[in-house]
Design an enzyme around this catalytic site. Structure first.
Site, PDB file in Angstrom:
ATOM      1  N   ARG A 187       0.448  -1.192   0.333  1.00  0.00           N
ATOM      2  CA  ARG A 187       0.098  -0.201  -0.028  1.00  0.00           C
ATOM      3  C   ARG A 187       0.734   1.485  -0.298  1.00  0.00           C
ATOM      4  O   ARG A 187       0.224   1.986  -1.175  1.00  0.00           O
ATOM      5  CB  ARG A 187      -1.061  -0.181   1.374  1.00  0.00           C
ATOM      6  CG  ARG A 187      -1.825  -1.033   1.499  1.00  0.00           C
ATOM      7  CD  ARG A 187      -3.136  -1.315   2.176  1.00  0.00           C
ATOM      8  NE  ARG A 187      -3.962  -1.733   1.832  1.00  0.00           N
ATOM      9  CZ  ARG A 187      -5.384  -2.509   2.602  1.00  0.00           C
ATOM     10  NH1 ARG A 187      -5.007  -1.781   4.121  1.00  0.00           N
ATOM     11  NH2 ARG A 187      -6.052  -2.840   2.073  1.00  0.00           N
TER      12      ARG A 187
ATOM     13  N   LYS B 222     -19.905 -17.598  -0.010  1.00  0.00           N
ATOM     14  CA  LYS B 222     -21.286 -17.592   0.153  1.00  0.00           C
ATOM     15  C   LYS B 222     -21.789 -16.740  -0.909  1.00  0.00           C
ATOM     16  O   LYS B 222     -21.132 -15.661  -1.246  1.00  0.00           O
ATOM     17  CB  LYS B 222     -21.386 -17.126   1.050  1.00  0.00           C
ATOM     18  CG  LYS B 222     -20.446 -18.605   2.914  1.00  0.00           C
ATOM     19  CD  LYS B 222     -21.285 -17.937   3.950  1.00  0.00           C
ATOM     20  CE  LYS B 222     -21.020 -18.479   4.862  1.00  0.00           C
ATOM     21  NZ  LYS B 222     -21.437 -18.371   6.175  1.00  0.00           N
TER      22      LYS B 222
ATOM     23  N   GLY C  32      -9.958  -9.276  -1.433  1.00  0.00           N
ATOM     24  CA  GLY C  32      -8.599 -10.402  -0.421  1.00  0.00           C
ATOM     25  C   GLY C  32      -7.726 -11.556  -0.666  1.00  0.00           C
ATOM     26  O   GLY C  32      -7.040 -12.192  -0.705  1.00  0.00           O
TER      27      GLY C  32
ATOM     28  N   GLY D 279     -13.240  -3.955   0.377  1.00  0.00           N
ATOM     29  CA  GLY D 279     -14.239  -3.572   1.095  1.00  0.00           C
ATOM     30  C   GLY D 279     -14.291  -2.422  -0.339  1.00  0.00           C
ATOM     31  O   GLY D 279     -15.675  -2.401  -0.993  1.00  0.00           O
TER      32      GLY D 279
HETATM   33  P1  ADP Z   1     -12.628 -12.140  -1.537  1.00  0.00           P
HETATM   34  O1  ADP Z   1     -11.766 -12.218  -0.063  1.00  0.00           O
HETATM   35  O2  ADP Z   1     -12.108 -12.870  -2.904  1.00  0.00           O
HETATM   36  O3  ADP Z   1     -13.730 -11.646  -1.718  1.00  0.00           O
HETATM   37  P2  ADP Z   1     -14.141 -14.928  -0.493  1.00  0.00           P
HETATM   38  O4  ADP Z   1     -13.747 -14.390   0.341  1.00  0.00           O
HETATM   39  O5  ADP Z   1     -15.341 -14.370  -0.808  1.00  0.00           O
HETATM   40  O6  ADP Z   1     -12.963 -14.236  -1.350  1.00  0.00           O
HETATM   41  O7  ADP Z   1     -14.034 -15.955  -0.316  1.00  0.00           O
HETATM   42  C1  ADP Z   1     -12.766 -17.289  -0.735  1.00  0.00           C
HETATM   43  C2  ADP Z   1     -12.962 -18.171   0.649  1.00  0.00           C
HETATM   44  O8  ADP Z   1     -13.571 -18.990  -0.347  1.00  0.00           O
HETATM   45  C3  ADP Z   1     -11.829 -18.888   0.813  1.00  0.00           C
HETATM   46  O9  ADP Z   1     -11.214 -19.051   2.285  1.00  0.00           O
HETATM   47  C4  ADP Z   1     -12.410 -20.573  -0.346  1.00  0.00           C
HETATM   48  O10 ADP Z   1     -11.632 -21.505   0.367  1.00  0.00           O
HETATM   49  C5  ADP Z   1     -13.327 -20.052  -0.122  1.00  0.00           C
HETATM   50  N1  ADP Z   1     -14.024 -21.619  -1.181  1.00  0.00           N
HETATM   51  C6  ADP Z   1     -14.197 -20.974  -2.470  1.00  0.00           C
HETATM   52  N2  ADP Z   1     -14.636 -22.027  -3.263  1.00  0.00           N
HETATM   53  C7  ADP Z   1     -15.429 -23.279  -1.611  1.00  0.00           C
HETATM   54  C8  ADP Z   1     -16.048 -24.834  -2.142  1.00  0.00           C
HETATM   55  N3  ADP Z   1     -16.187 -25.578  -2.688  1.00  0.00           N
HETATM   56  N4  ADP Z   1     -15.891 -24.591  -0.143  1.00  0.00           N
HETATM   57  C9  ADP Z   1     -15.658 -23.735   0.148  1.00  0.00           C
HETATM   58  N5  ADP Z   1     -15.003 -22.511   0.219  1.00  0.00           N
HETATM   59  C10 ADP Z   1     -14.730 -22.344  -0.475  1.00  0.00           C
END
Ligand code: ADP
Ligand code: MG
Length: 399
Positions: A38, A199, A357, A380
């Site tokens: 950063r 999710k 992230g 965010g």
């Molecule tokens: P970002 O931080 O890039 O926005 P998220 O926080 O929404 O991404 O999601 C990342 C998480 O989703 C990771 O920790 C990954 O392990 C989890 N994940 C991805 N696919 C699956 C799955 N099929 N089952 C469980 N967890 C999953």
């Protein structure tokens, strides 16, 4: 793109006081930053202003002190890291306004850099109190915002100041806004969006915004399970939000109406236990998941189909890994698609913008983060932008 004033619009700044909002919210261990990305991002802005003879006052938050002074959250803790990255000495100023700041400005020579203390030590920051913002603004001749990562907050240092002083986007902010504009503002079609991650519930607004804007919506990760369940697939013990299947169907309907093709996997990688290289590992058609199995990645056939989709697209925006990429071999699909996207970008046929992230971690894991057109580390703010929400810190900069 709606016009933003940038450093190119500044006249002679010699002897003028620049209030520069930067992101110094660095991850720390043992009193040192573990990652100075950063600071590196804002170094060009800081050095450009200093080299033009401005007195540069850096303004930032650090942690969540909730309107009170905490010695553990003083920006003085990152002074050393800042000095190392900039290759300059910096004067730490333990206030953000008042006589101490005034005297410090008197001591600074043209081209010197001062670091104000954590702006969140004062409740006026998060309250965006006009009197507080005015107190800071009184010390500056102009304001530069180089902290896109804080632009989703309407705080005094991110939004209020922009209304009180001539306001400019710094170089990092400018680069981020250009990249985001190219990805979703006025992108070259066809546009593909990859939305993955754990999710659906955390990314409902992202999905709703994207179906109306992109030609291809690629759904992976845990959230694909919810969409598969909505289509009547038995996803066994997979992470799945069964209470959101109606919502998922509504999103699929809306996509249909707006000419957006939604891509769900045909095959998936499953296991009975969530561990590295488990004995129960299988790759199966989505209709063959057993009741005691979990879907942990999308399958190789799905990845191949998605590669073909990306080859027809001009623009890609990506948030969220396609599988549980932290654990092998459930990183395979994310790594494979990321490498294809990187290669297409390097060939000049794709503009690729990614953020989030875990997404940034996944692209680094795949070794291709620097081969994308742009990777946002904003977290965010990046997600709110993907949700189509106006960001107060960006709106306030519009010329
Ligand atoms: P970002 O931080 O890039 O926005 P998220 O926080 O929404 O991404 O999601 C990342 C998480 O989703 C990771 O920790 C990954 O392990 C989890 N994940 C991805 N696919 C699956 C799955 N099929 N089952 C469980 N967890 C999953
Ligand atoms: Mg995450």
């Amino acid at each position: 793109m709606a016009a933003f004033r940038t450093l190119d619009d500044l006249g002679d700044v010699a002897g003028k006081v620049a209030l520069v909002r930067v992101d110094l919210n660095l991850p720390m261990a043992d009193g040192r930053a573990t990652d100075v990305t950063r600071v590196e991002a804002s170094a060009p802005t800081i050095l450009e202003l200093a080299d033009a003879g401005a007195k540069v006052l850096l303004l930032a938050h650090f942690g969540r002190p909730k309107g009170m002074r905490h010695s553990t959250m003083s920006t003085s803790l990152v002074q050393g890291d800042l000095e190392r990255v900039l290759g300059r000495e910096i004067m730490f100023i333990p206030e953000v306004m008042g006589p101490v700041v005034e005297q410090s400005i008197g001591i600074l020579r043209n081209g010197d850099i001062g670091l104000l203390d954590n702006v969140r030590f004062w409740p006026g920051e998060e309250a965006n109190d006009p009197a507080f913002a005015q107190g800071i603004a009184a010390h500056g001749d102009f304001y530069v915002n180089d902290a896109f990562s804080a632009a989703h907050r309407a705080h005094a240092s991110t939004e209020g100041l922009a209304h009180l002083l001539p306001a400019y986007a710094g170089r990092a902010m400018e680069r981020e806004l250009r990249a985001l504009e190219a990805a979703l503002g006025t992108p070259q079609p066809p546009v593909a969006a990859v939305v993955g991650g754990a999710k659906v519930s955390t990314k409902l607004d992202v999905l709703e915004n994207l179906v109306g804007r992109v030609q291809h919506l690629i759904i992976g990760g845990g959230m694909a399970n919810t969409f598969l369940a909505a289509r009547g697939v038995d996803v066994g013990k997979s992470l799945c939000e069964h209470d959101l299947t109606d919502t998922a169907n509504r999103i699929l309907d809306r996509a249909d109406h707006s000419g957006c093709t939604v891509h769900l996997p045909y095959d998936v990688v499953v296991a009975r236990e969530f561990a590295a290289n488990p004995a129960s590992l299988r790759t199966v058609n989505v209709h063959e998941v057993a009741a005691d199995e979990m879907i942990l990645d999308i399958g190789p056939q799905a990845v191949e189909a998605l590669c073909d989709v990306l080859k027809t697209c001009r623009t890609l925006v990506w948030n969220g890994p396609l599988g549980a990429f932290e654990t092998e071999p459930f990183d395979a699909a994310t790594v494979a698609l990321a490498r294809i996207a990187a290669a297409l970008t390097q060939d000049g046929s794709l503009i690729s913008v990614a953020g989030g992230g875990d997404t940034v971690a996944a692209l680094n894991h795949a070794g291709v983060a620097d081969q994308f057109s742009y990777v946002s580390t904003a977290g965010g703010a990046f997600l709110e932008w993907m949700e189509g929400k106006p960001l107060p810190g960006v709106e306030a900069l519009r010329a």
